[in-house]
Design an enzyme around this catalytic site. Structure first.
Site, PDB file in Angstrom:
ATOM      1  CD  GLU A   1      -2.206  -2.182   1.095  1.00 49.44           C
ATOM      2  OE1 GLU A   1      -1.161  -2.678   1.539  1.00 49.44           O
ATOM      3  OE2 GLU A   1      -3.190  -2.868   0.781  1.00 49.44           O
TER       4      GLU A   1
ATOM      5  CG  HIS B   1     -10.261  -6.877   7.816  1.00 47.70           C
ATOM      6  ND1 HIS B   1      -9.239  -7.309   8.607  1.00 47.70           N
ATOM      7  CD2 HIS B   1      -9.846  -7.058   6.541  1.00 47.70           C
ATOM      8  CE1 HIS B   1      -8.248  -7.740   7.851  1.00 47.70           C
ATOM      9  NE2 HIS B   1      -8.585  -7.600   6.593  1.00 47.70           N
TER      10      HIS B   1
END
Lengths: 370, 430
Positions: free
Chosen positions: A93, A162
């Site tokens: 990322e 998450h």
């Protein structure tokens, strides 16, 4: 491993004839009668049309190409635009987000997909320090037309790391625009606006809405369709209490409004659409009409979107309020895994109904409050 | 001070492997090429089978672990004009930074100010080979990179003074130099942050050519990313080495290894202190060069830039250099020992170039003096310009937050305005 190889081969055969960009994946002919499309189709078609309209637009992220997107938002795009414009990145990322930002410095229009916004934490330095601040630091010399998009907010049963809403996080930062669509119309119009916008946009989708269908007008299906950034939408008009919400919570607010209407309370539901800039004018106009406000968000309560809305109403419409502002937010805990606890940690329709009644000074039975 | 800080780990005996003649066996690197890319595309050219280069300039073949006094032996001969250009640029960098220190202590500039003294050979050796269209991405130690790239000294000085005439109108500051016309893309204050951005700039260079079909009359636009030894322990360095080589991007990763990350000695922070070896690990050439010798840097830079320009991909260049001052002007610089400092002070790159120029009769002593005088005048003028320039007006505070329009602005009521600033006019009326 063999499975991966087979899948690659399959796409390899398909891709030997590269399809040229040719308009939208949506059916070209649509009747004037309301048609339904899913949020997924809305996002996919918006991406497709913007990529087709501007060769500077490209998509990068994990699994966006050969896998067709972890949530299939980018389905068919690799085939259509090829691997130069639909880039499968390694799981890096910080690296690929920074690469997107650097490419945007040169006027390309990257769309960076995070598999979920939780992973954007690995790249938040680039979103804030490299993208949001560059136009200011360079005194307008370096603009960053980039979109960071992906599912945000609570998913189902995936635990604390998450399941989190990042709206308040990114909306805190000057130089970013933060959009959060609810319906298919929102998804199409706002994503197109985000891609065309000359500044960095954080685009917060919701995994649980991807598969939901919404009716859309012919205008929404037109490839020139685009929504203004910084404008909220009044989803349902009402006169007794204003409910603000965004993303999935708009649906809950509408359900709550329906229940409230049966009890004689007319609720006005505002779909914020844009978290930053925030449409203070629409919110305040509504509050001046209804004199009551309930804010709804999935994120943590402290320093959240509701807090900001409350302050805006204090500043501009304090004398119009007939009751304290009610804030509905996620519980102030990391998301629990157990389904029953998880349900308690995110706002439910009942919570909204109860808060609206409190704001309207209707008695709330203890059973409902438990 | 911990017990470990006194320990200096000697370099492993791999000096022989660095010579240009020997290439490491790298059979494992070829294996991905066995499965050719399904989508063959210019941005994803299949991995070439040839073994990556792992070359090093021969400066380190002496026994000294970190540095060498070996006399230079240049393959490339430079002209008088080139020598004078290099000399002028290095002197400009040095004098500018010396002036910054003065101005800082006089309170004319503030915050963190990181000076480049001692490392000039790296900036000059690379950037003077670049064209305007090529990009430079720097760190918080960015003044001299800006100067080498052609940003006027007065604009950099005014930025440091926080004046409206600065290259970023006083909105950037010491660590954030940007100049769009010079393709200077900043100025990044976090370790490793500039590397992905630079890789993205290189990506866009290739994208413009491959996808947008823009002409590249003389090869691709090249990006040079400068960063230090401390950054090479950060994950973003590795992530970008991987992607730059994977996509054959036109970039040069220039490590300014000044041996110290603030107060952390390089050998105390890095398992294998030879950073150039990370290049071959990712399938690209890694080169070590004496960063105190501008001509050696230039020679290596020429090759690396040419590779990038020709679309052959990235290179890692480790320039072994030394900063003559502390990490920043706020750093008391107590951890570096005096012997080490004097060792490198004796290898001052500007003195070295001067000696070479005089030995080779490329210019006379008086000509070099004239150059120094010229730079003195430029710096004086820059300080006067910066000092007499106006502060940014109050109205500037809210400008440039967004590209369009120029910020939110202040409303007629004098309050901060945050209503719909009409960023993007849609086709639909809500």
């Amino acid at each position: 491993m063999l499975g991966v190889a087979r899948r690659k081969l399959g796409f390899g055969l398909l891709s030997t004839t590269r399809v040229l960009p040719a308009g939208s994946v949506l059916p070209k002919k649509y009747s004037t009668a309301a048609k339904e499309i899913t949020v997924r189709e809305a996002l996919n078609s918006a991406l497709d049309e913007e990529m087709s309209a501007d060769p500077k637009v490209f998509l990068m992220g994990e699994e966006v190409g050969e896998y067709q997107g972890a949530y299939k938002i980018s389905k068919g795009l690799l085939e259509k635009y090829g691997p130069d414009r639909v880039l499968d990145t390694p799981i890096t990322e910080a690296g690929f987000t920074g690469i997107g930002v650097g490419a945007a410095y040169y006027g390309l229009r990257p769309v960076v997909e995070f598999m979920t916004f939780n992973f954007s934490m690995q790249a938040i330095d680039h979103i804030i320090n490299s993208a949001a601040k560059s136009n200011y630091m360079s005194a307008g010399q370096i603009s960053v037309p980039i979109v960071f998009r992906g599912p945000n907010g609570a998913a189902a049963g995936v635990g604390a790391q998450h399941s989190q809403c990042y709206a308040a996080w990114y909306a805190h930062v000057p130089g970013l625009k933060v959009l959060s669509p609810y319906s298919s119309e929102d998804a199409r119009g706002l994503l197109k606006a985000a891609i065309r916008d000359p500044d960095p946009v954080v685009f917060l989708e919701n995994e649980l809405l991807y598969g939901e269908s919404f009716p859309v007008s012919a205008e929404v299906l037109d490839s020139s369709f685009c929504l203004p950034i910084g404008k909220a939408k009044i989803e349902r008009e009402g006169k007794h209490v204003t409910i603000t919400a965004f993303s999935k919570m708009v649906g809950y607010a509408l359900q709550a409004a329906e229940i409230l209407s049966k009890e004689g309370i007319s609720a006005e539901v505002i779909n914020l659409r844009s978290i930053r800039p925030l449409d203070r004018a629409t919110i305040n106009a509504s509050v001046r009409k209804t004199n009551r406000l309930v804010t709804v968000e999935e994120g943590f309560p402290q320093h959240g979107v509701g807090a900001e809305i409350c302050m805006s109403v204090m500043e501009e419409s304090f004398e119009y309020l007939d009751a304290p502002v009610e804030r509905i937010a996620g519980a102030d805990v990391p998301m629990p895994y157990a389904a029953n606890l998880e349900r308690m940690a995110v706002p439910q329709v009942d919570d909204i109904v109860r808060a609206a009644k409190r704001a309207c000074y209707r008695s709330v039975p203890m059973a409902a409050a438990a | 001070m911990s017990a470990f800080s006194a320990v200096r780990i000697p370099f492993p005996a791999v000096v022989a492997a660095r010579s240009a003649g020997e290439k490491p066996s790298s059979h494992f690197l070829c294996s991905p090429a066995a499965a050719p890319g399904i989508h063959s595309s210019p941005l994803r050219s299949p991995r070439l089978g040839h073994p990556p280069l792992a070359v090093s300039s021969d400066v380190l073949s002496s026994q000294k672990p970190l540095g060498s006094n070996s006399s230079p032996s240049y393959q490339a001969v430079i002209s008088r004009d080139e020598a004078l250009e290099l000399y002028e640029d290095m002197v400009l960098g040095r004098f500018f930074e010396d002036m910054c220190a003065q101005m800082y202590y006089r309170g004319k500039m503030f915050g963190f100010v990181h000076l480049y003294n001692g490392q000039e050979a790296v900036s000059t050796g690379f950037i003077k080979l670049l064209e305007t269209r090529d990009s430079v991405v720097s760190t918080y130690r960015d003044h001299v990179h800006a100067l080498s790239k052609g940003v006027p000294a007065r604009a950099v000085m005014a930025e440091l003074f926080g004046k409206a005439t600065g290259c970023c109108r006083g909105q950037g500051g010491s660590m954030h130099m940007f100049s769009e016309p010079h393709n200077l893309l900043g100025g990044f204050a976090f370790i490793g942050e500039g590397i992905p951005v630079a890789t993205g700039a290189a990506f866009s260079s290739k994208y413009r050519y491959e996808v947008l079909k823009q002409a590249k009359p003389d090869g691709l636009d090249v990006t040079v990313a400068f960063f230090g030894d401390g950054t090479c322990n950060n994950g973003q360095f590795f992530e970008c080495l991987n992607m730059a080589q994977l996509w054959k991007l036109p970039i040069v990763f220039v490590v300014e290894n000044n041996l110290w990350a603030i107060g952390m000695s390089h050998v105390r922070a890095t398992s294998d202190p030879e950073i150039w070896k990370k290049g071959p690990a990712f399938g690209m050439p890694g080169v070590h060069v004496d960063g105190m010798d501008v001509l050696k840097v230039r020679e290596v830079a020429m090759e690396a830039i040419a590779r990038a320009r020709n679309g052959e991909g990235p290179t890692v260049v480790e320039c072994e250099t030394y900063r003559f001052r502390g990490h920043s002007l706020a750093d008391p610089d107590e951890l570096r020992n005096a012997d080490e400092k004097s060792h490198y002070a004796a290898r001052d790159p500007i003195v070295g170039l001067k000696k070479y120029v005089l030995e080779k009769n490329l210019a006379s002593e008086s000509e070099l003096k004239a150059t120094e005088k010229k730079i003195d005048d430029i710096i004086e003028e820059a300080v006067e310009f910066a000092d007499s320039s106006p502060l940014p007006p109050r109205s500037q505070l809210l400008e440039n937050v967004f590209a369009d329009p120029k910020g939110f602005g202040i409303g007629p009521d004098g309050k901060y305005r945050c209503e719909d600033p009409k960023f993007t006019e849609g086709t639909a009326q809500v």
